[in-house]
Motif scaffolding. Sequence first.
Motif, PDB file in Angstrom:
ATOM      1  N   PHE A  46      -1.069 -13.941  -6.717  1.00  0.00           N
ATOM      2  CA  PHE A  46      -1.021 -12.930  -7.713  1.00  0.00           C
ATOM      3  C   PHE A  46       0.382 -12.741  -7.996  1.00  0.00           C
ATOM      4  O   PHE A  46       0.752 -12.958  -9.201  1.00  0.00           O
ATOM      5  CB  PHE A  46      -1.596 -11.610  -7.412  1.00  0.00           C
ATOM      6  N   GLY A  47       1.443 -12.969  -7.149  1.00  0.00           N
ATOM      7  CA  GLY A  47       2.819 -13.039  -7.365  1.00  0.00           C
ATOM      8  C   GLY A  47       3.730 -11.717  -7.485  1.00  0.00           C
ATOM      9  O   GLY A  47       4.879 -11.954  -7.973  1.00  0.00           O
ATOM     10  N   HIS A  48       3.318 -10.532  -6.985  1.00  0.00           N
ATOM     11  CA  HIS A  48       4.215  -9.364  -7.191  1.00  0.00           C
ATOM     12  C   HIS A  48       4.991  -9.172  -5.948  1.00  0.00           C
ATOM     13  O   HIS A  48       5.600  -8.317  -5.742  1.00  0.00           O
ATOM     14  CB  HIS A  48       3.395  -8.335  -7.394  1.00  0.00           C
ATOM     15  N   GLU A  49       4.859 -10.012  -4.856  1.00  0.00           N
ATOM     16  CA  GLU A  49       5.611  -9.849  -3.557  1.00  0.00           C
ATOM     17  C   GLU A  49       6.948 -10.273  -3.706  1.00  0.00           C
ATOM     18  O   GLU A  49       7.087 -11.184  -4.228  1.00  0.00           O
ATOM     19  CB  GLU A  49       4.680 -10.437  -2.307  1.00  0.00           C
ATOM     20  N   ASP A  50       7.882  -9.759  -2.891  1.00  0.00           N
ATOM     21  CA  ASP A  50       9.291 -10.001  -2.927  1.00  0.00           C
ATOM     22  C   ASP A  50       9.440 -10.541  -1.559  1.00  0.00           C
ATOM     23  O   ASP A  50      10.243 -11.676  -1.313  1.00  0.00           O
ATOM     24  CB  ASP A  50      10.221  -9.027  -3.484  1.00  0.00           C
ATOM     25  N   GLU A 107       0.845  -2.001 -12.692  1.00  0.00           N
ATOM     26  CA  GLU A 107       2.080  -2.219 -13.456  1.00  0.00           C
ATOM     27  C   GLU A 107       3.408  -1.645 -12.942  1.00  0.00           C
ATOM     28  O   GLU A 107       4.270  -2.073 -13.262  1.00  0.00           O
ATOM     29  CB  GLU A 107       1.762  -1.541 -15.105  1.00  0.00           C
ATOM     30  N   ASP A 108       3.223  -0.381 -12.421  1.00  0.00           N
ATOM     31  CA  ASP A 108       4.412   0.357 -11.673  1.00  0.00           C
ATOM     32  C   ASP A 108       4.844  -0.744 -10.614  1.00  0.00           C
ATOM     33  O   ASP A 108       6.050  -0.826 -10.416  1.00  0.00           O
ATOM     34  CB  ASP A 108       3.771   1.350 -10.827  1.00  0.00           C
ATOM     35  N   ILE A 109       4.041  -1.299  -9.789  1.00  0.00           N
ATOM     36  CA  ILE A 109       4.248  -2.225  -8.803  1.00  0.00           C
ATOM     37  C   ILE A 109       4.973  -3.568  -9.449  1.00  0.00           C
ATOM     38  O   ILE A 109       6.118  -4.053  -8.824  1.00  0.00           O
ATOM     39  CB  ILE A 109       3.155  -2.836  -7.778  1.00  0.00           C
ATOM     40  N   MET A 110       4.721  -4.194 -10.412  1.00  0.00           N
ATOM     41  CA  MET A 110       5.116  -5.254 -11.173  1.00  0.00           C
ATOM     42  C   MET A 110       6.622  -4.808 -11.380  1.00  0.00           C
ATOM     43  O   MET A 110       7.502  -5.725 -11.765  1.00  0.00           O
ATOM     44  CB  MET A 110       4.492  -5.785 -12.285  1.00  0.00           C
ATOM     45  N   GLN A 111       7.075  -3.396 -11.634  1.00  0.00           N
ATOM     46  CA  GLN A 111       8.341  -3.023 -12.216  1.00  0.00           C
ATOM     47  C   GLN A 111       9.256  -2.556 -10.617  1.00  0.00           C
ATOM     48  O   GLN A 111      10.538  -2.504 -11.166  1.00  0.00           O
ATOM     49  CB  GLN A 111       8.179  -1.710 -13.040  1.00  0.00           C
ATOM     50  N   ARG A 136       8.627   6.511  -9.430  1.00  0.00           N
ATOM     51  CA  ARG A 136      10.201   6.366  -9.420  1.00  0.00           C
ATOM     52  C   ARG A 136      10.561   5.432  -8.050  1.00  0.00           C
ATOM     53  O   ARG A 136      11.752   5.149  -8.012  1.00  0.00           O
ATOM     54  CB  ARG A 136      11.040   7.705  -9.180  1.00  0.00           C
ATOM     55  N   ALA A 137       9.711   5.193  -7.232  1.00  0.00           N
ATOM     56  CA  ALA A 137       9.938   4.339  -6.051  1.00  0.00           C
ATOM     57  C   ALA A 137      10.753   3.044  -6.349  1.00  0.00           C
ATOM     58  O   ALA A 137      10.400   2.345  -7.181  1.00  0.00           O
ATOM     59  CB  ALA A 137       8.947   4.046  -5.046  1.00  0.00           C
ATOM     60  N   ARG A 138      11.778   2.751  -5.781  1.00  0.00           N
ATOM     61  CA  ARG A 138      12.582   1.401  -6.049  1.00  0.00           C
ATOM     62  C   ARG A 138      12.022   0.356  -4.930  1.00  0.00           C
ATOM     63  O   ARG A 138      11.844  -0.691  -5.507  1.00  0.00           O
ATOM     64  CB  ARG A 138      13.968   1.455  -5.434  1.00  0.00           C
ATOM     65  N   ILE A 139      11.537   0.783  -3.839  1.00  0.00           N
ATOM     66  CA  ILE A 139      10.837  -0.130  -2.776  1.00  0.00           C
ATOM     67  C   ILE A 139       9.428   0.411  -2.591  1.00  0.00           C
ATOM     68  O   ILE A 139       8.937   1.702  -2.373  1.00  0.00           O
ATOM     69  CB  ILE A 139      11.658   0.003  -1.549  1.00  0.00           C
ATOM     70  N   VAL A 140       8.383  -0.496  -2.405  1.00  0.00           N
ATOM     71  CA  VAL A 140       7.262  -0.176  -1.952  1.00  0.00           C
ATOM     72  C   VAL A 140       6.802  -1.093  -0.633  1.00  0.00           C
ATOM     73  O   VAL A 140       7.182  -2.373  -0.758  1.00  0.00           O
ATOM     74  CB  VAL A 140       5.978  -0.381  -2.857  1.00  0.00           C
ATOM     75  N   ILE A 141       6.436  -0.624   0.305  1.00  0.00           N
ATOM     76  CA  ILE A 141       6.010  -1.535   1.624  1.00  0.00           C
ATOM     77  C   ILE A 141       4.542  -1.171   1.965  1.00  0.00           C
ATOM     78  O   ILE A 141       3.962  -0.054   1.929  1.00  0.00           O
ATOM     79  CB  ILE A 141       6.794  -1.077   2.817  1.00  0.00           C
ATOM     80  N   HIS A 142       3.842  -2.245   1.917  1.00  0.00           N
ATOM     81  CA  HIS A 142       2.276  -2.116   1.701  1.00  0.00           C
ATOM     82  C   HIS A 142       1.615  -2.800   2.697  1.00  0.00           C
ATOM     83  O   HIS A 142       2.051  -4.123   3.226  1.00  0.00           O
ATOM     84  CB  HIS A 142       1.765  -2.286   0.587  1.00  0.00           C
ATOM     85  N   GLY A 143       0.447  -2.923   3.468  1.00  0.00           N
ATOM     86  CA  GLY A 143      -0.456  -3.684   4.046  1.00  0.00           C
ATOM     87  C   GLY A 143      -1.437  -4.369   3.078  1.00  0.00           C
ATOM     88  O   GLY A 143      -1.346  -4.110   1.909  1.00  0.00           O
ATOM     89  N   ILE A 144      -2.163  -5.320   3.688  1.00  0.00           N
ATOM     90  CA  ILE A 144      -2.984  -6.124   2.705  1.00  0.00           C
ATOM     91  C   ILE A 144      -4.348  -6.125   3.542  1.00  0.00           C
ATOM     92  O   ILE A 144      -4.445  -6.129   4.732  1.00  0.00           O
ATOM     93  CB  ILE A 144      -2.389  -7.666   2.562  1.00  0.00           C
ATOM     94  N   GLY A 145      -5.265  -5.877   2.888  1.00  0.00           N
ATOM     95  CA  GLY A 145      -6.891  -5.823   3.545  1.00  0.00           C
ATOM     96  C   GLY A 145      -7.574  -6.752   2.946  1.00  0.00           C
ATOM     97  O   GLY A 145      -7.635  -7.501   1.925  1.00  0.00           O
TER      98      GLY A 145
END
Length: 340
Positions: free
Chosen positions: A320-324, A293-297, A233-242
């Motif tokens: 890939f294109g899923h970052e904002d 698919e969750d992240i894309m939404q 249900r998260a509206r925001i996700v903040i993540h690292g890149i490895g």
Amino acid sequence: MRRIIDIQKQLLPDLTDVLKKRYTVLKSIMVSGIVGRRTLAASLGLTERVLRSEVDFLKSHGLVSITPAGMQVTSAGIRLLEEIEPYIKDLFGLTEMEEQICRTYGLKQVVIVPGDSDQSPHTKRELGLAGAQVLRKVVKDHDVIGVTGGSTLAEVANLLTFSSSDPTCMFVPARGGLGENVELQANTIASIMAKRTGGQYRLLHVPDNLGDEAYQSLMSDPNIQEIVNVIRRARIVIHGIGNAMVMAQRRKSDQKTIELLKQEGALAEAFGYYFDRDGNVVHKMPTVGLKLEDIMQMEIVIGVAGGSSKAEAIRAILKFGHEDILVTDEAAAQIIIGGS
């Protein structure tokens, strides 16, 4: 502004160098909270004599105070840093780089901090501070915020603060743990963010690296299903890149998997997915938590990663294109732009 800076660089290049040095010293002290002269000199690659001269200047103008515990920035110094930030970004050429990466990859925002977080712990802390500031600006009341693990996100957590008027949020781990240092796990980072902001948190007590049978068994558990539904249900996700190979080793992947990743040209990892140079998914791990698919939404996806060693991985994720929003450092940005 840029025209004035160009003129200044031509007529007063020495002044520009002095300004950059004093800004770097002042910002590094601010990010550190309280720091000793010797520690800061080593981190910035300056001699103690040179650093002492700069600190004495900043102290004489009321920007830095010195206590037995170390140096710290005064309220006047903090205000000055906030006021000159746009000017400094132009001076370092960061504004133009931010705009170029935004255009190339269709991002909503790019924030670049000076330096290379591979080389300087202060740059890494500044990267964490920038990530924290970006997150604070986009949250709304009662948001669910997914977070991943790693050293960069740990810096974000340690520097994240909300005022009493800011929204109340819930922080959740985006996936299970890697079995690494507890302080770098998503569960720990989510709990720290909640405690520092007066928010809530939920934990996901499952390993990140699972076999198919174990994955299916866990996903049938009602308690696991309940927390996973909250995470999704998260509206925001903040993540690292490895880096793909580094993450495969941290996951203790078998040699067959590592060889497969090499053959497929895997460069980057995020959320248990591995990406090649063109941003294609070449491998995925059966992990409990957010799926691609969750992240894309998601309404807002924030990537925080820096260092020249991660530039290729960051670029692969951008393709890939899923970052904002991307928060990175100068060293990574230069390579990303050079290979765009």
